[in-house]
Every structure is written in structure tokens, then in C-alpha cells.
Write an enzyme that holds these catalytic residues in place. Structure first.
Site, PDB file in Angstrom:
ATOM      1  N   LYS A 175       0.739  -1.069  -0.036  1.00  0.00           N
ATOM      2  CA  LYS A 175       0.107   0.028   0.072  1.00  0.00           C
ATOM      3  C   LYS A 175       0.888   1.061  -0.021  1.00  0.00           C
ATOM      4  O   LYS A 175       1.519   1.574   0.885  1.00  0.00           O
ATOM      5  CB  LYS A 175      -0.914   0.317   1.155  1.00  0.00           C
ATOM      6  CG  LYS A 175      -1.970   1.004   1.040  1.00  0.00           C
ATOM      7  CD  LYS A 175      -2.425   1.640   2.206  1.00  0.00           C
ATOM      8  CE  LYS A 175      -1.677   2.993   2.959  1.00  0.00           C
ATOM      9  NZ  LYS A 175      -1.868   4.259   1.803  1.00  0.00           N
ATOM     10  N   GLU A 250       9.424   1.163  10.935  1.00  0.00           N
ATOM     11  CA  GLU A 250      10.462   2.208  10.742  1.00  0.00           C
ATOM     12  C   GLU A 250       9.897   3.474  10.871  1.00  0.00           C
ATOM     13  O   GLU A 250       9.082   3.992   9.993  1.00  0.00           O
ATOM     14  CB  GLU A 250      11.275   1.927   9.514  1.00  0.00           C
ATOM     15  CG  GLU A 250      12.508   2.735   9.285  1.00  0.00           C
ATOM     16  CD  GLU A 250      12.647   4.042   8.861  1.00  0.00           C
ATOM     17  OE1 GLU A 250      12.503   4.807   9.859  1.00  0.00           O
ATOM     18  OE2 GLU A 250      12.625   4.162   7.621  1.00  0.00           O
ATOM     19  N   CYS A 284      13.134  10.646   7.047  1.00  0.00           N
ATOM     20  CA  CYS A 284      13.129   9.987   8.607  1.00  0.00           C
ATOM     21  C   CYS A 284      14.431  10.099   9.451  1.00  0.00           C
ATOM     22  O   CYS A 284      14.544  10.433  10.570  1.00  0.00           O
ATOM     23  CB  CYS A 284      12.590   8.736   8.441  1.00  0.00           C
ATOM     24  SG  CYS A 284      13.592   7.344   7.786  1.00  0.00           S
ATOM     25  N   GLU A 385       9.553  15.832  15.464  1.00  0.00           N
ATOM     26  CA  GLU A 385      10.037  15.695  14.270  1.00  0.00           C
ATOM     27  C   GLU A 385       9.140  16.427  13.442  1.00  0.00           C
ATOM     28  O   GLU A 385       7.830  16.506  13.129  1.00  0.00           O
ATOM     29  CB  GLU A 385       9.654  14.129  13.701  1.00  0.00           C
ATOM     30  CG  GLU A 385      10.436  13.932  12.599  1.00  0.00           C
ATOM     31  CD  GLU A 385      10.173  12.330  11.813  1.00  0.00           C
ATOM     32  OE1 GLU A 385      11.106  12.019  11.349  1.00  0.00           O
ATOM     33  OE2 GLU A 385       9.023  11.917  12.082  1.00  0.00           O
TER      34      GLU A 385
END
Length: 492
Positions: A175, A250, A284, A385
Site C-alpha cells: 500500500k 521504521e 526520517c 519531528e
């Protein structure tokens, strides 16, 4: 305009409810495609196809060399169409074309790496202390694996998931992000061409809810692998408890880049920029916290501000572009909101801090490369973040202070140390609580090396042999060479 479709059980099909969504170019917000917009029933259809392929179809009976041959063929096809893939990702994601070209080359290399592993020795033999027992372990595929990927590396993230999953013999359901499905659709055209049987690899386009949530919760899915944010990662973990499926996550980072006064000044300066502004900061593992030795701050920060002002921001198809647009208008507004919060909480804006609206860039999602200094330790821009081109600078005086500040985060994905002292580099890097680290460098990624983080940056590892093993179960087999009674039951 062509509509991008799902690929389920070897067939291209529209979402059962007939819904579609527009796919945009973030440099202009112009429509570049339409994609079928799937729901829970489409996800269930993909699960059914994958289960049939794994449980009773030809895919479940393939050998390592069989899978390797298909993966090698797919690698060749990706390499042949590398420029096409690069242009698709630049158009759909906005990243500079030269960066997208690296992604396409890495994708072909990743397929080749796992094709090689598919036919290599697996398992162990061991001694049980009984000469009549032959004892061994074998690695077997987990089964049906749902793979949910983000929008920042549309092609590469798809390959990072599919390559080890297919190499190990699993049936996969990919997906992609609903915002960046274009290169995934093209990849599945090549998967079909490479000879993978129906149901071995399936593609479902649509949003995380309901598509991703259906895949994560299904009792017919044996593993879910996800790359993305922590909020969604927690939801996937919760959903996966239903049948205790395997989970690889992750997640995010707030990664430190430590620069000591004895570092190569010019290299440290460029990597401080490259660590955060490559990929528009939508990475990331971005080096979003520059932890800088105070004694060089007076020289380093003015140079940093001047250099950031010269970064070429623009359309990714312009060969001079060094930083592209953010993925969407909504994400741009989120990043701008973080910049405002930094100012509100007392941080000092060294450079940038605004949306770029001049000329043709005004139609896109462009934000200036931004650097903050004098950031309070508890400020949101220091703790959270941002996933955009925003760097925060934190000063230190001693090695111990640098390590403490680097580890003062809930995340543990990546980190770097810049110094000319080899012993110091080793001391510091070994104490960083992070899974991906560099000394005198930032961002190089290798298909052969594990990728993943400590703490709230995720669970498990991708890439390398670790990534392959994450798609396998370990079975113990014990063979008695002298079958006969053990005489435990006397009256048998």
C-alpha cells in the site's frame, strides 16, 4: 487522463466502490493523474489473492533460485527504465531529478541484492550431544505480508519492502501513500513483466484508513511492515495484536549531527546542510539537530546562514535545483506552523522561515531552508519531528555534554559525529543511542547494511541480511538416525 489502478491477483482493477482521487505535482499543485481510491473490500480482495498464492498457488512452492531469477529479471527492468522512474518520482514527489536518479539506481541494486540472497545458504546445523540426532534450522517465509510505505521515497520504499519479502517467498500486499502512487503502479507493471505469478505481489491504492488499517488488523495477514510516523505506528501495533502478527516499524527521528571544533570545517558545514536539506528535510533520518561545539559557533553559524541563503530551491526538473517543494499544501502549512511555534517559544531565527511565493514557485509548496539558534530545550522544534527543511542548533562545551544532548530525545534513528580525532569519534558514536550512524559523513545508505532505530524510532531492521531475516520464520528440525523405542512406558 489515465486512472491508476490496483493490481490484485495479477489483474488491474478499479476500487470496488468506484472512487478516485487526484494526484498532484507538489511543485505546481497541478493534477498529474487520477488514482483509484480503495476501501476495506479492496484490501480484503488483495488479502484473499495473497493467501491463495501462498497457501495453495505456485508461488508458495517456488525455490530460492526460482525467486532469484525473477528478482534479477525485475532488477534489469528497473535499471532499463531508471530514467522513467526518476522522472515519475520527481513529478509526483517533487524531489530534485538528480536525487530521484539515485533512488532509481538504488532500487535496481536492492532487487539484485535480495535476488542474490534468495539462493544462498540459510539456516544452521548444531550438535545436540547425541550422535544419532541430526539437528538443523531452516528459514521459511512468514506468509502474507502487508507493506505500508510513505510518500518521501515512493519507488525506493516500495522496493525496500518488496525485495526481501519476495526473496524470502512471502506473498506481499503493497500500500503506497495515497499521495504518491505513480511509480509503484509502474513498478507493478514490471513485476508482471518479470513473470511473478498472480497473487505473489499485490498493489492496493488508497488511504491509511481504511486500507492500511484493514491490512494491519486482518487475521489473514501474517506480518505488517510500516514506514512512517509514530502515531500511525502505534495504531498498527495495536491492530496487529489481534492475531499477534509480526511487526516491523521504521518510524521517525530527531537525529543529532555532532560537530566538534577539530572537524574538517568545510566538510562539516556542507554535511550540516546536506543532513537536513537533502530531500527537503522530508527524511526520517534527517540531521535535524546540529549539536555544535561552542568555540566554533562564531565562525560556523554566519557561514551556515550565508550558504543556506544560496541553496537553489525550485522545480525538481530544473537541473540546478538543490531542494524541491514539500509534498503537499497541508504538510507545508504544518511545517510553517512549527516555524511559528519556534518563534513563539523564544528561538532565534538565523535564516529562512518563510514560504517562497515569488514567481512560478508561488503555486507550489516551497519553504525556505530554515535554521534556528538559541532554541529552548523544551521547545517543540527541539523535541518533535518536523519533517521539513528546519534545522535547530544546540551548542556544547564538552564531549560529555554533546553526548547527553544528542541522546536527549525519545527517538533513536540516526546520528553523526564530525571530528578529526579517531578515538573521540569512536567513543562518541558508540554512546549514541541510535541505529544508523556516521563518522564524518551523513546520509549514505547501503542495501547491504541494516536500517532501523532505537527507542521510539521503531522495531526491527530493514535492508541487509537483517531485512531478509525479518521476512522469515525459523524452524527447528531434529532427525533421529536410530529410530526405535525410548522405553519410557514399560507396559506399552
Amino acid at each position: 487522463m489515465k486512472t491508476l489502478l490496483n493490481h490484485i491477483n495479477g489483474r488491474w482493477v478499479a476500487a470496488q466502490q468506484g472512487a478516485t482521487r487526484e494526484i498532484l505535482n507538489p511543485a505546481s499543485n497541478g493534477v498529474i493523474a487520477k488514482a483509484t481510491d480503495s476501501g476495506a473490500t479492496d484490501a480484503e480482495a488483495a488479502i484473499t489473492a495473497a493467501r491463495a498464492a501462498f497457501d495453495g498457488g505456485p508461488w508458495g512452492q517456488t525455490t530460492g533460485p526460482d525467486r532469484a531469477a525473477r528478482l534479477f529479471a525485475l532488477a534489469d527492468l528497473v535499471e532499463k527504465h531508471a530514467e522513467e522512474f526518476a522522472r515519475l518520482d520527481t513529478e509526483n514527489n517533487g524531489k530534485p531529478l538528480r536525487e530521484a536518479r539515485f533512488d532509481a539506481a538504488d532500487a535496481a541494486g536492492c532487487f539484485r541484492y535480495y535476488a542474490g540472497l534468495a539462493s544462498k545458504p540459510q539456516g544452521q546445523t548444531y550438535s545436540a550431544g547425541d550422535p544419532n540426532m541430526v539437528c538443523m534450522t531452516v528459514r521459511e517465509p512468514i506468509g502474507v505480508c502487508a507493506q505500508i510505505i510513505p510518500w518521501n521515497y515512493p519507488l525506493l520504499m516500495a522496493v525496500w519492502k518488496l525485495a526481501p519479502g519476495l526473496a524470502a517467498g512471502n506473498a506481499c500486499i503493497l500500500k503506497p501513500s495515497e499521495m504518491t502512487p505513480v511509480s509503484a503502479v509502474r513498478l507493478f507493471e514490471l513485476i508482471e513483466q518479470a513473470g511473478f505469478p498472480p497473487g505473489a505481489a499485490n498493489l492496493v491504492l488508497g488511504p491509511g484508513d481504511p486500507v492500511g488499517s484493514t491490512l494491519a488488523a486482518s487475521d489473514r495477514v501474517d506480518k505488517v511492515a510500516f514506514t512512517g510516523g509514530g502515531v500511525t505506528g502505534r495504531k498498527i501495533m495495536t491492530a496487529a495484536t489481534g492475531n499477534l502478527k509480526k511487526v516491523t516499524l521504521e518510524l521517525g527521528g530527531k537525529s543529532p549531527n555532532i560537530v566538534f571544533a577539530d572537524a574538517d570545517f568545510e566538510a562539516a558545514l556542507e554535511f550540516a546542510m546536506f543532513g537536513i536539506f537533502a530531500g527537503q528535510g522530508e527524511v526520517c533520518s534527517a540531521g535535524s539537530r546540529l549539536i555544535l561545539e561552542r568555540s566554533i559557533a562564531g565562525k560556523f553559524l554566519p557561514r551556515l546562514a550565508a550558504a543556506c541563503g544560496k541553496i537553489v530551491v525550485g522545480d525538481g526538473f530544473d537541473e540546478d535545483t538543490e531542494m524541491g517543494p514539500l509534498i503537499s499544501r497541508a504538510h507545508m502549512e504544518k511545517v510553517l506552523g512549527y516555524i511559528k511555534s519556534g518563534l513563539d517559544e523564544g528561538a532565534k531565527l538565523l535564516c529562512g522561515g518563510h514560504r517562497i511565493e515569488k514567481g512560478a514557485l508561488g503555486a507550489g509548496n516551497f519553504v525556505q531552508p530554515t535554521v534556528f539558534t538559541d532554541v529552548p530545550a523544551d521547545a517543540r522544534i527541539m523535541r518533535e519531528e518536523i519533517f521539513g527543511p528546519v534545522l535547530v542548533v544546540d551548542l556544547f562545551d564538552t564531549e560529555e555534554e554533546a553526548i547527553r544532548k544528542a541522546n536527549d530525545t525519545v527517538y533513536g534513528l540516526a546520528g553523526a559525529v564530525f571530528t578529526s580525532d579517531g578515538a573521540k569519534a569512536q567513543r562518541v558514536i558508540r554512546r549514541l543511542r541510535a541505529g544508523i550512524t556516521w563518522i564524518n559523513s551523513y546520509h549514505p545508505t547501503f542495501n547491504e547494511a541494516p536500517w532501523g532505530g532505537y527507542k521510539q524510532s521503531g522495531i526491527g531492521r530493514e535492508l541487509g541480511t537483517y531485512g531478509y531475516e525479518a521476512y522469515t520464520e525459523v524452524k527447528q528440525i531434529n532427525i533421529n538416525l536410530a529410530p526405535g523405542r525410548v522405553n519410557w512406558f514399560k507396559n506399552l
